[in-house]
Design a protein around this motif. Structure first.
Motif, mmCIF file in Angstrom:
data_model
loop_
_atom_site.group_PDB
_atom_site.id
_atom_site.type_symbol
_atom_site.label_atom_id
_atom_site.label_comp_id
_atom_site.label_asym_id
_atom_site.label_seq_id
_atom_site.Cartn_x
_atom_site.Cartn_y
_atom_site.Cartn_z
ATOM 1 N N ARG A 13 4.060 -6.344 10.976
ATOM 2 C CA ARG A 13 2.614 -6.534 10.933
ATOM 3 C C ARG A 13 2.267 -7.892 10.346
ATOM 4 N N ARG A 14 1.139 -8.414 10.799
ATOM 5 C CA ARG A 14 0.713 -9.721 10.336
ATOM 6 C C ARG A 14 0.213 -9.639 8.906
ATOM 7 N N PRO A 15 0.469 -10.673 8.115
ATOM 8 C CA PRO A 15 -0.109 -10.665 6.769
ATOM 9 C C PRO A 15 -1.623 -10.756 6.831
ATOM 10 N N VAL A 16 -2.279 -10.121 5.872
ATOM 11 C CA VAL A 16 -3.733 -10.155 5.834
ATOM 12 C C VAL A 16 -4.196 -11.058 4.696
ATOM 13 N N THR A 17 -3.296 -11.931 4.245
ATOM 14 C CA THR A 17 -3.588 -12.762 3.089
ATOM 15 C C THR A 17 -4.752 -13.710 3.353
#
Ligand code: SF4
Ligand code: SF4
Lengths: 212, 372
Positions: free
Chosen positions: A35-39
């Protein structure tokens, strides 16, 4: 002997189960890696606080009537209202007003109950300081407006999750002009107003008819 | 088995050709592989730390270090520099000697163990006859250092951490040694080179993991416990013991514990890849590839390619295992101390014994498969 074998069998079964669960756990962890980071890279990018964000309180000195309702509704009687009774005008004059944000829990009760709407909650949340006494804001500090994230040239504003278009998970690199899912409040308001405007002449005509 | 490239022989011959006496040439050679190994071990710390951070970040949908070096690769260097410049405090009531010696005793055996890690037929510092036994012996020195550190800090958390470390290391040493013993029994030798050679004949099918699946699991669990990796990181359990035996340490002495733990992790991964995953051998045996291509196995080009392939394979297997540990770290919660000892004594030890017994039986009945 049979009993012992059964015990061994049960033990083996439990072990296999434990191994299976650890394997399942590993697959979950592995799946998360895809999953892509949500940072949001904070000092360079900031999330735009929502309209209902309960940040530092803003205070308008001239509107305040020193009624002390804010003090009464505050769970910790926090706002300090320093007033004097003016005998000539028979009114209270406000000298100072302060809220200590080191103690405030940002519940918003004072804002809710203020009879003159002189308190409001801003979107400011960066209250870090080296001394907790610096958090005791007087009426001048309380009167300052926070800097808007969207207007800060140093900061890339990021939309919050609820404000992303349908299906989007990442606030970065959104195409221009995308809207959040659902209708915007201002559109709904415009629609209602248009409907009312349509209704009003008809209503007026109806009223005239009934009266005549 | 081909001898592979003999770096030492070539180097010594080149120097003697230049007019050096043979003894002097050998003396010049001796420190070279050691320094190289030291560098490899040190670099592996940085890689491990980087992997740890990036994979942890990915597992938690974060980004991880990004600004220090490309993709944050130099973050560990920055941390190391920071640790070096930090104040080095010895607590007033600590035992200064033990306090200083502790971290050194933890780190030195780990680095020493790299002596026996082979990267190719001749790419090993010493092909000791007792090879893997040396590693087991050295790894049991580490808890002494931890106990020293814990005891000398004069802090209850440190002491508890040190005691836990000692208890853990001692309980897991036994299944570890028994698992190694089964492998050793199959390869008729303690030398790491022999162990790899015995597995590398049939490519991936010959690796010990197929013949010793239970041993592999036991070894891996015990190795994790020896490294104090997350499901077994009781000695430094933050929530209970502040930082265990590291509580009172600052600066580079604290850094040494970290260096030790990461090098130990890398070392364990390397040893697992040597014992169970065929060390430097390629999934398809190099001999059959050369036979297929019709090149002589002893041609220098083939030798060099095979040697570099061997190093890459060893590293690849080791890092795959490191990846697995990091994944495991975010999957499995920490066990309690009684569960830990239960697992070690009541589960791993009997299973390791049974495994050893079965291996011995199979070795007698099927000597072809289990090394006659
Ligand atoms: S409730 Fe509003 S008007 Fe009354 S004292 Fe507080 S801030 Fe002033
Ligand atoms: S936000 Fe809540 S805690 Fe803070 S001053 Fe207002 S009433 Fe008190």
């Amino acid at each position: 002997m049979l009993n012992f074998l059964k015990q061994v069998g049960d033990y083996a079964k439990e072990t296999a189960q434990a191994a299976k669960f650890i394997g399942q756990g590993l697959s979950v962890t592995f799946d998360h890696m895809k999953r892509r980071p949500v940072t949001v890279q904070y000092p360079y990018e900031k999330v735009i606080p929502s309209e209902r964000y309960r940040g530092r309180i803003h205070f308008e000195f001239d509107k305040c009537i020193a009624c002390e309702v804010c003090v009464r509704v505050c769970p910790i009687n926090l706002p300090v209202v320093d007033w004097e009774f003016n005998r000539e005008t028979k009114k209270k004059t406000l000298n100072h007003y302060s809220i200590d944000f080191g103690v405030c829990i940002f519940c918003g009760n004072c804002v809710e109950y203020c009879p003159t709407n002189c308190l409001s909650m801003t979107e400011e949340y960066e209250l870090a300081s080296y001394d907790r006494h610096n958090l005791n804001y007087d009426n001048v500090a309380l009167g300052r407006l926070p800097y808007k994230v969207t207007e800060d040239p140093m900061v890339a504003p990021m939309r919050e999750f609820a404000y992303l278009p349908k299906g989007a998970m990442d606030p970065h690199d959104l195409p221009k002009g995308t809207q959040r899912a659902g209708r915007l409040p201002k559109d709904i308001l415009a629609e209602i107003e248009a409907e009312e405007a349509k209704k009003t002449p008809a209503n007026a005509a109806a009223e005239e008819k009934s009266s005549s | 088995m081909t001898p592979g490239i003999d770096l030492q022989g070539t180097f010594v011959r080149a120097l003697t050709d230049l007019g050096l006496p043979a003894g002097a040439a050998k003396t010049v050679w001796i420190p070279l592989p050691m320094v190289l190994m030291l560098i490899v071990a040190t670099v592996s710390i940085f890689i491990c730390v980087w992997l740890e951070r990036k994979i942890s970040a990915a597992a938690q949908q974060r980004i991880g270090p990004e600004y220090v070096g490309p993709l944050g690769a130099l973050q560990a260097v920055a941390d190391g520099v920071k640790l070096i410049f930090k104040a080095d405090i010895t607590p007033a009531k600590a035992d200064p000697w033990l306090f200083i010696i502790g971290p050194a005793i933890v780190v030195i055996p780990v680095f020493l163990s790299f002596l026996i890690v082979p990267f190719g037929q001749n790419l090993v510092i010493t092909d000791l006859g007792i090879g893997i036994f040396l590693w087991i012996a050295l790894s049991s020195i580490t808890p002494i250092g931890l106990l020293m550190a814990g005891y000398s800090s004069n802090n209850k958390y440190s002491l508890l951490g040190g005691l836990r470390a000692a208890a853990q290391s001692i309980s897991y040493e036994i299944p570890l040694a028994l698992a190694v013993l089964a492998v050793v029994m199959m390869s008729n030798g303690l030398s790491t080179i022999d162990i790899v050679n015995q597995q590398s004949q049939y490519g991936i099918l010959g690796w010990n993991i197929w013949r010793q699946p239970v041993g592999f699991v036991i070894f891996w669990i015990s190795a994790l416990a020896e490294c104090e990796r997350l499901p077994f990181d009781l000695p430094e359990a933050e929530e209970e013991l502040v930082a265990g035996y590291q509580t009172e340490y600052t600066g580079m002495k604290f850094g040494l514990f970290y260096v030790g733990s990461y090098v130990n992790l890398m070392l364990s991964a390397l040893i697992v890849s040597v014992l169970y995953l065929g060390g430097w051998s390629f999934p398809v045996p190099v001999e059959s590839i050369t036979a297929l291509l019709g090149i002589s196995e002893t041609a220098p080009v083939v030798q060099i390619v095979a040697a570099s392939l061997g190093i890459v394979m060893t590293m690849l297997k080791a890092y795959l295992l490191v990846f697995l540990t990091i994944l495991l770290r975010w999957t499995v919660p920490r066990v309690r101390i009684d569960q830990l000892l239960d697992l070690g004594w009541k589960f791993l030890l009997p299973i390791a014994l049974v495994n050893l017994l079965v291996t011995a039986g199979l070795k007698l009945t099927l000597p072809g498969f289990f090394g006659g």
